[in-house]
Design a protein around this motif. Structure first.
Motif, PDB file in Angstrom:
ATOM      1  N   GLU A 149       9.478 -15.689  13.583  1.00 43.66           N
ATOM      2  CA  GLU A 149       8.085 -15.330  13.856  1.00 43.66           C
ATOM      3  C   GLU A 149       7.974 -14.509  15.134  1.00 43.66           C
ATOM      4  OE1 GLU A 149       3.928 -17.608  14.827  1.00 43.66           O
ATOM      5  OE2 GLU A 149       5.294 -18.559  13.382  1.00 43.66           O
ATOM      6  N   SER A 150       8.719 -14.898  16.167  1.00 43.19           N
ATOM      7  CA  SER A 150       8.654 -14.151  17.433  1.00 43.19           C
ATOM      8  C   SER A 150       9.193 -12.728  17.262  1.00 43.19           C
ATOM      9  CB  SER A 150       9.413 -14.882  18.540  1.00 43.19           C
ATOM     10  OG  SER A 150      10.780 -15.024  18.213  1.00 43.19           O
ATOM     11  N   ALA A 151      10.232 -12.562  16.446  1.00 46.51           N
ATOM     12  CA  ALA A 151      10.778 -11.221  16.194  1.00 46.51           C
ATOM     13  C   ALA A 151       9.789 -10.392  15.379  1.00 46.51           C
ATOM     14  CB  ALA A 151      12.115 -11.323  15.479  1.00 46.51           C
ATOM     15  N   GLN A 152       9.135 -11.015  14.407  1.00 42.76           N
ATOM     16  CA  GLN A 152       8.144 -10.289  13.619  1.00 42.76           C
ATOM     17  C   GLN A 152       6.995  -9.821  14.508  1.00 42.76           C
ATOM     18  OE1 GLN A 152       7.039 -11.841   9.689  1.00 42.76           O
ATOM     19  NE2 GLN A 152       8.832 -13.195   9.800  1.00 42.76           N
ATOM     20  N   GLN A 153       6.536 -10.668  15.404  1.00 41.73           N
ATOM     21  CA  GLN A 153       5.455 -10.287  16.320  1.00 41.73           C
ATOM     22  C   GLN A 153       5.892  -9.123  17.210  1.00 41.73           C
ATOM     23  OE1 GLN A 153       4.538 -13.942  18.336  1.00 41.73           O
ATOM     24  NE2 GLN A 153       3.387 -14.774  16.594  1.00 41.73           N
ATOM     25  N   TYR A 154       7.109  -9.196  17.702  1.00 39.66           N
ATOM     26  CA  TYR A 154       7.638  -8.129  18.560  1.00 39.66           C
ATOM     27  C   TYR A 154       7.728  -6.810  17.790  1.00 39.66           C
ATOM     28  CZ  TYR A 154      10.901  -5.523  21.483  1.00 39.66           C
ATOM     29  OH  TYR A 154      11.509  -4.543  22.245  1.00 39.66           O
ATOM     30  N   LEU A 155       8.213  -6.865  16.549  1.00 41.87           N
ATOM     31  CA  LEU A 155       8.340  -5.657  15.741  1.00 41.87           C
ATOM     32  C   LEU A 155       6.961  -5.076  15.397  1.00 41.87           C
ATOM     33  CD1 LEU A 155      11.306  -6.740  13.447  1.00 41.87           C
ATOM     34  CD2 LEU A 155      11.357  -5.023  15.277  1.00 41.87           C
ATOM     35  N   VAL A 156       5.990  -5.936  15.116  1.00 47.22           N
ATOM     36  CA  VAL A 156       4.627  -5.453  14.855  1.00 47.22           C
ATOM     37  C   VAL A 156       4.097  -4.721  16.081  1.00 47.22           C
ATOM     38  CG1 VAL A 156       2.234  -6.209  14.504  1.00 47.22           C
ATOM     39  CG2 VAL A 156       4.055  -7.139  13.070  1.00 47.22           C
ATOM     40  N   GLU A 157       4.359  -5.272  17.270  1.00 45.20           N
ATOM     41  CA  GLU A 157       3.924  -4.628  18.515  1.00 45.20           C
ATOM     42  C   GLU A 157       4.577  -3.259  18.679  1.00 45.20           C
ATOM     43  OE1 GLU A 157       4.512  -5.425  23.247  1.00 45.20           O
ATOM     44  OE2 GLU A 157       4.076  -7.178  21.988  1.00 45.20           O
ATOM     45  N   LEU A 158       5.884  -3.176  18.411  1.00 48.70           N
ATOM     46  CA  LEU A 158       6.583  -1.884  18.496  1.00 48.70           C
ATOM     47  C   LEU A 158       6.002  -0.880  17.497  1.00 48.70           C
ATOM     48  CD1 LEU A 158      10.369  -2.818  18.843  1.00 48.70           C
ATOM     49  CD2 LEU A 158       8.854  -1.891  20.593  1.00 48.70           C
ATOM     50  N   LEU A 159       5.787  -1.331  16.287  1.00 50.05           N
ATOM     51  CA  LEU A 159       5.273  -0.445  15.244  1.00 50.05           C
ATOM     52  C   LEU A 159       3.859   0.036  15.550  1.00 50.05           C
ATOM     53  CD1 LEU A 159       6.690  -2.308  12.141  1.00 50.05           C
ATOM     54  CD2 LEU A 159       7.359  -0.028  12.929  1.00 50.05           C
ATOM     55  N   SER A 160       3.077  -0.775  16.242  1.00 52.66           N
ATOM     56  CA  SER A 160       1.707  -0.371  16.576  1.00 52.66           C
ATOM     57  C   SER A 160       1.685   0.809  17.542  1.00 52.66           C
ATOM     58  CB  SER A 160       0.932  -1.547  17.178  1.00 52.66           C
ATOM     59  OG  SER A 160       1.407  -1.843  18.489  1.00 52.66           O
ATOM     60  N   LYS A 161       2.779   1.063  18.210  1.00 58.00           N
ATOM     61  CA  LYS A 161       2.873   2.173  19.159  1.00 58.00           C
ATOM     62  C   LYS A 161       3.322   3.475  18.503  1.00 58.00           C
ATOM     63  CE  LYS A 161       3.823  -1.064  22.856  1.00 58.00           C
ATOM     64  NZ  LYS A 161       4.803  -1.592  23.798  1.00 58.00           N
ATOM     65  N   GLN A 162       3.614   3.430  17.213  1.00 62.29           N
ATOM     66  CA  GLN A 162       4.030   4.626  16.484  1.00 62.29           C
ATOM     67  C   GLN A 162       2.809   5.455  16.117  1.00 62.29           C
ATOM     68  OE1 GLN A 162       7.422   5.429  15.938  1.00 62.29           O
ATOM     69  NE2 GLN A 162       7.444   3.815  17.474  1.00 62.29           N
ATOM     70  N   GLU A 163       2.978   6.757  16.050  1.00 63.03           N
ATOM     71  CA  GLU A 163       1.863   7.657  15.720  1.00 63.03           C
ATOM     72  C   GLU A 163       1.366   7.450  14.294  1.00 63.03           C
ATOM     73  OE1 GLU A 163       2.673  11.735  16.670  1.00 63.03           O
ATOM     74  OE2 GLU A 163       3.380  11.239  18.669  1.00 63.03           O
ATOM     75  N   ALA A 164       2.259   7.256  13.363  1.00 64.38           N
ATOM     76  CA  ALA A 164       1.877   7.062  11.961  1.00 64.38           C
ATOM     77  C   ALA A 164       1.591   5.589  11.703  1.00 64.38           C
ATOM     78  CB  ALA A 164       2.988   7.557  11.043  1.00 64.38           C
ATOM     79  N   ASP A 165       0.685   5.322  10.767  1.00 65.01           N
ATOM     80  CA  ASP A 165       0.320   3.941  10.452  1.00 65.01           C
ATOM     81  C   ASP A 165       1.269   3.288   9.452  1.00 65.01           C
ATOM     82  OD1 ASP A 165      -1.890   4.032  12.106  1.00 65.01           O
ATOM     83  OD2 ASP A 165      -3.214   4.735  10.502  1.00 65.01           O
ATOM     84  N   ASP A 166       1.961   4.078   8.684  1.00 64.60           N
ATOM     85  CA  ASP A 166       2.761   3.536   7.588  1.00 64.60           C
ATOM     86  C   ASP A 166       4.259   3.543   7.894  1.00 64.60           C
ATOM     87  OD1 ASP A 166       2.903   6.257   7.571  1.00 64.60           O
ATOM     88  OD2 ASP A 166       2.548   6.498   5.422  1.00 64.60           O
ATOM     89  N   VAL A 167       4.616   3.124   9.095  1.00 62.77           N
ATOM     90  CA  VAL A 167       6.023   3.048   9.496  1.00 62.77           C
ATOM     91  C   VAL A 167       6.495   1.609   9.325  1.00 62.77           C
ATOM     92  CG1 VAL A 167       7.673   3.357  11.378  1.00 62.77           C
ATOM     93  CG2 VAL A 167       5.745   4.932  11.142  1.00 62.77           C
ATOM     94  N   GLY A 168       7.634   1.439   8.680  1.00 60.70           N
ATOM     95  CA  GLY A 168       8.227   0.125   8.504  1.00 60.70           C
ATOM     96  C   GLY A 168       9.517   0.020   9.301  1.00 60.70           C
ATOM     97  N   ILE A 169      10.273  -1.011   9.002  1.00 60.82           N
ATOM     98  CA  ILE A 169      11.568  -1.242   9.650  1.00 60.82           C
ATOM     99  C   ILE A 169      12.639  -1.220   8.570  1.00 60.82           C
ATOM    100  CG2 ILE A 169      13.000  -2.932  10.871  1.00 60.82           C
ATOM    101  CD1 ILE A 169      10.900  -1.765  12.685  1.00 60.82           C
ATOM    102  N   ARG A 170      13.696  -0.466   8.793  1.00 62.05           N
ATOM    103  CA  ARG A 170      14.826  -0.420   7.863  1.00 62.05           C
ATOM    104  C   ARG A 170      15.992  -1.164   8.504  1.00 62.05           C
ATOM    105  NH1 ARG A 170      19.137   3.121   5.971  1.00 62.05           N
ATOM    106  NH2 ARG A 170      19.294   2.786   3.732  1.00 62.05           N
ATOM    107  N   ILE A 171      16.614  -2.038   7.742  1.00 59.66           N
ATOM    108  CA  ILE A 171      17.739  -2.839   8.225  1.00 59.66           C
ATOM    109  C   ILE A 171      18.974  -2.432   7.433  1.00 59.66           C
ATOM    110  CG2 ILE A 171      18.621  -5.175   8.591  1.00 59.66           C
ATOM    111  CD1 ILE A 171      15.659  -6.101   8.494  1.00 59.66           C
TER     112      ILE A 171
END
Length: 193
Positions: free
Chosen positions: A6-28
């Motif tokens: 959960e803490s990693a998901q919250q951190y990743l959501v925070e990082l993604l919110s700083k991206q210019e585009a709204d539809d950016v995901g995470i690729r593993i």
């Protein structure tokens, strides 16, 4: 397959919110899967940049894309985020990333990489050298590149023909030829000059 705390998901959501585009995901994904050089990676994945074989996974607040080729190596993987006095740290643990998982059904590239990393490179490392697969081209020809003490080495032709090529052709059905694209004029760190 992959647990993202959960803490990693919250951190990743925070990082993604700083991206210019709204539809950016995470690729593993894992580079050099099943070899000692394997590295587990997380990367931004703008919409449309995922690969055909990626598996879509919905997390709290973002979409994850799991590289299809990396999936077997990501079994038991954990992504965590721990806060500390310096801010925090995202950690990725993938215990199977370096475990070889090759069979007769594995791709030619995977079988070549397995032999290179498990049998050939340990011997070359004794002289400070290594060899990597660049690509497999039409006709099942493996294109290799030497590095370290092998680059510019005066014995590289013998190493390629009597060692690397012979071993690969004997152990990998379907492989037709082996070529070297290394620039051997660079002799600065060569084991034999």
């Amino acid at each position: 397959m992959i647990e993202i705390t959960e803490s990693a998901q919250q951190y990743l959501v925070e990082l993604l919110s700083k991206q210019e585009a709204d539809d950016v995901g995470i690729r593993i994904f894992i580079t050099d899967q099943g070899t000692p050089l394997a590295e587990t990676c997380l990367a931004y994945c703008p919409s449309g940049e995922q690969q055909e074989t990626d598996e879509r996974v919905e997390y709290a607040g973002f979409t994850g894309w799991i590289d299809g080729k990396s999936k077997p190596f990501l079994e038991g993987a954990l992504v965590d985020y721990a806060q500390d006095r310096m801010g925090g740290q995202l950690t990725i643990k993938a215990p199977n990333a370096k475990a070889p998982q090759v069979s007769e059904d594995s791709s030619l590239e995977d079988r070549i990489n397995y032999v290179l990393h498990s049998q050939i490179n340990p011997s070359l490392a004794e002289h400070g050298g290594m060899v990597t697969l660049v690509e497999v081209i039409e006709g099942n020809n493996a294109i290799l590149q030497f590095g370290g003490g092998c680059q510019g080495c005066g014995m590289v032709d013998m190493t390629l023909k009597d060692g690397v090529e012979r071993t690969l052709l004997e152990q990998i059905p379907g492989l037709k030829a082996v070529s070297d694209v290394t620039d051997h004029t660079m002799r600065e760190n060569a084991y034999f000059r």
